[in-house]
Design an enzyme around this catalytic site. Sequence first.
Site, mmCIF file in Angstrom:
data_model
loop_
_atom_site.group_PDB
_atom_site.id
_atom_site.type_symbol
_atom_site.label_atom_id
_atom_site.label_comp_id
_atom_site.label_asym_id
_atom_site.label_seq_id
_atom_site.Cartn_x
_atom_site.Cartn_y
_atom_site.Cartn_z
ATOM 1 C CG ASN A 83 -0.551 8.727 -15.741
ATOM 2 O OD1 ASN A 83 -1.252 9.801 -15.037
ATOM 3 N ND2 ASN A 83 -0.922 8.515 -16.922
ATOM 4 C CG HIS A 113 15.257 -1.841 5.676
ATOM 5 N ND1 HIS A 113 15.339 -0.818 6.468
ATOM 6 C CD2 HIS A 113 14.053 -1.422 4.914
ATOM 7 C CE1 HIS A 113 14.517 0.071 6.305
ATOM 8 N NE2 HIS A 113 13.753 -0.097 5.034
ATOM 9 C CB SER A 167 0.208 -2.878 -15.927
ATOM 10 O OG SER A 167 0.141 -1.964 -16.977
ATOM 11 C CB THR A 172 13.737 -8.539 -8.194
ATOM 12 O OG1 THR A 172 13.426 -9.569 -9.029
ATOM 13 C CG2 THR A 172 12.441 -8.252 -7.469
ATOM 14 N NE ARG A 187 8.638 -15.706 -16.501
ATOM 15 C CZ ARG A 187 7.477 -15.358 -15.916
ATOM 16 N NH1 ARG A 187 7.233 -14.218 -15.026
ATOM 17 N NH2 ARG A 187 6.547 -15.869 -16.387
#
Length: 200
Positions: A83, A113, A167, A172, A187
């Site tokens: 989308n 970084h 959403s 991570t 999670r």
Amino acid sequence: MTEREKMLSGQLYDPSDEELAQLRRRAFRLVEQFNRLQKEDTADQREILLALLGGIGENVTFRAAVRFDYGCNTYIGDNCYFNFNSVFLDCAPIHIGSNVMAGPGASFFTALHPLLAEERNVRTDETGRRYNLEYAKPITVEDDVWLGGGVIVNGGVTIGRGAVIGSGSVVTRDIPPGVLAAGVPCRAIRPVSEADRMMF
């Protein structure tokens, strides 16, 4: 080893390298062309995506506007839908399986970084040129995944087949197959099961 080779192998690299800068400029031009097209211009959209991406299957839809860092490091399977306002920082490879849906603002960030400031900060070489170093980790989204609006997928992550990401989640770490997952950080909440079936 070239800076591009370093980038693709997960090592620290200089993103201001001329080869990488040329690849980004090429991607920018193609993306700008794509984003100017109307939704109905599917043949022209397909032609641009074939030129831009590392690989693309059949029946893939991107709603403009979309952004790619390189494009050539993104690989997408069949029957996928992205989308509005998807972002692909594809310094490392991004592999998207088939039958993947992504809501508005879904973002895929392979660029990273260094955590130590002295490694991350801008530096100056012997010619006076200023640059910094970064690195990247790949992303894999397996088949049949649904990513809700505003999901951010970070580098080094694999999302397993059939997973649903709520959403606004920030992914991570790896998400196992067949689960509903959400949150910051994202999670697994529970398995997706027959109890979720809507068509009887």
